[in-house]
Design an enzyme around this catalytic site. Structure first.
Site, short mmCIF file in Angstrom:
data_model
loop_
_atom_site.label_atom_id
_atom_site.label_comp_id
_atom_site.label_asym_id
_atom_site.label_seq_id
_atom_site.Cartn_x
_atom_site.Cartn_y
_atom_site.Cartn_z
N SER A 1 0.86 -1.06 -0.20
CA SER A 1 0.10 -0.10 -0.04
C SER A 1 0.87 1.22 0.02
O SER A 1 2.08 1.22 0.32
CB SER A 1 -1.01 -0.09 1.26
OG SER A 1 -1.68 1.41 1.40
N TYR B 1 -2.70 -1.06 10.38
CA TYR B 1 -2.53 -1.35 8.74
C TYR B 1 -1.36 -0.87 8.20
O TYR B 1 -0.87 -1.50 7.64
CB TYR B 1 -3.90 -0.91 8.47
CG TYR B 1 -4.20 -1.18 6.89
CD1 TYR B 1 -4.54 -2.54 6.50
CD2 TYR B 1 -3.93 -0.16 6.04
CE1 TYR B 1 -4.77 -2.69 4.92
CE2 TYR B 1 -4.00 -0.28 4.54
CZ TYR B 1 -4.33 -1.68 4.09
OH TYR B 1 -4.63 -1.93 2.66
#
Length: 291
Positions: A184, A197
């Site tokens: 990400s 996360y």
């Protein structure tokens, strides 16, 4: 004819649409595009077999459809409560003339990770491409709000799960095989509201760089994709509703990406045309600068 990427897909503001994790595709408004009506294959993965974790929805769903249309048999793993979405993906794989294998379970379980690799290799007779895409996400407003169990679940799903599956896959990956991690942009630009996360995605990006070197002598390529804001069930189920309404507005394109817009990156990294590409982190983020 050139299609303006700024206006190719819906732009915020979006309506509030709360869901519990992991979220269901059919309850999203607008419903995401996974390439069902648009992706056209060119035989880039003909005869190959792929395993995609988290393949029932979002990015994993788009990659599964694209891989099948490129000629690969595709196995997908997913949580049992996502069975309906998984069956829909299986249907798209079979419509492409390829074999589909549905593997419900939990990536936090090391035995499950080993089992899905064994089932894929047994069913298809080989394993050529592994996509570590399955993930867990829950937002936080303050460090004190992050329960120990939730922090651990992020790492056990996103990092440990990818480790278990990749380690098991090594027995089946031959020279020329490809391993792709979904990391990400948060791995380089962590969000305070997604602290746990973001930390796992930083770990995954580093795993890509380490494994690319570690597996080079085997002829196995390892790469990662760094998505920016992508319109998947993670958004209504893993972010605040205020964030959902404006989702994607922060990048230069002014909108979130659709899962279909990432599929080509995974196909490229999986194909033999990318035989010299290993250790790459490919950003797909609507012109968002990532260093």
């Amino acid at each position: 004819m050139t299609t303006d990427p700024l206006h190719k897909y819906p732009r915020p503001p979006f309506e509030a649409q709360p869901q519990s994790f992991p979220g269901m595709t059919g309850r999203m408004a607008p419903e995401p595009d996974h390439g069902e009506a648009s992706y056209t294959g060119a035989g880039k993965l003909a005869g190959k077999a792929a395993l995609i974790t988290g393949g029932d929805s979002g990015i994993g769903r788009a990659v599964a459809i694209a891989f099948a249309r490129e000629g690969a048999d595709v196995a997908i793993s997913y949580l049992p409560e996502e069975q309906a979405d998984a069956e829909a993906v299986g249907g798209w794989i079979e419509k492409a003339g390829r074999r589909a294998l549905l593997l419900p379970g939990d990536l936090k379980d090391a035995a499950y990770g080993r089992a899905i690799v064994a089932r894929t290799a047994e069913t298809f007779g080989r394993l050529d491409v592994l996509v570590n895409n399955g993930a867990f996400q829950q937002p936080n407003q303050d460090l004190t709000e992050i329960e120990d169990a939730i922090f651990e679940e992020h790492f056990r799903t996103n990092v440990f799960g990818a480790f278990y599956v990749t380690k098991a896959a090594l027995a089946h990956l031959k020279p020329g095989a490809s391993v792709i991690f979904t990391s990400s942009v948060n791995s380089k630009h962590p969000m305070p509201s997604l602290m746990a996360y973001s930390a796992t995605k930083g770990a995954l990006s580093n795993m890509v760089l380490s494994l690319a070197q570690l597996l080079a002598e085997r002829g196995v390529r390892v790469n990662g994709v760094l998505p920016g804001p992508i319109w998947t069930p993670f958004i209504p189920s893993g972010m605040s509703q205020d964030a959902v309404k404006s989702f994607g507005s922060q990048v230069p394109f002014g909108r979130p990406g659709q899962p279909a817009e990432l599929a080509s990156a995974y196909v490229m990294l999986a194909s033999q045309e990318s035989s010299y590409t290993s250790g790459a982190l490919v950003t797909v983020a609507g012109a968002m600068p990532v260093f």
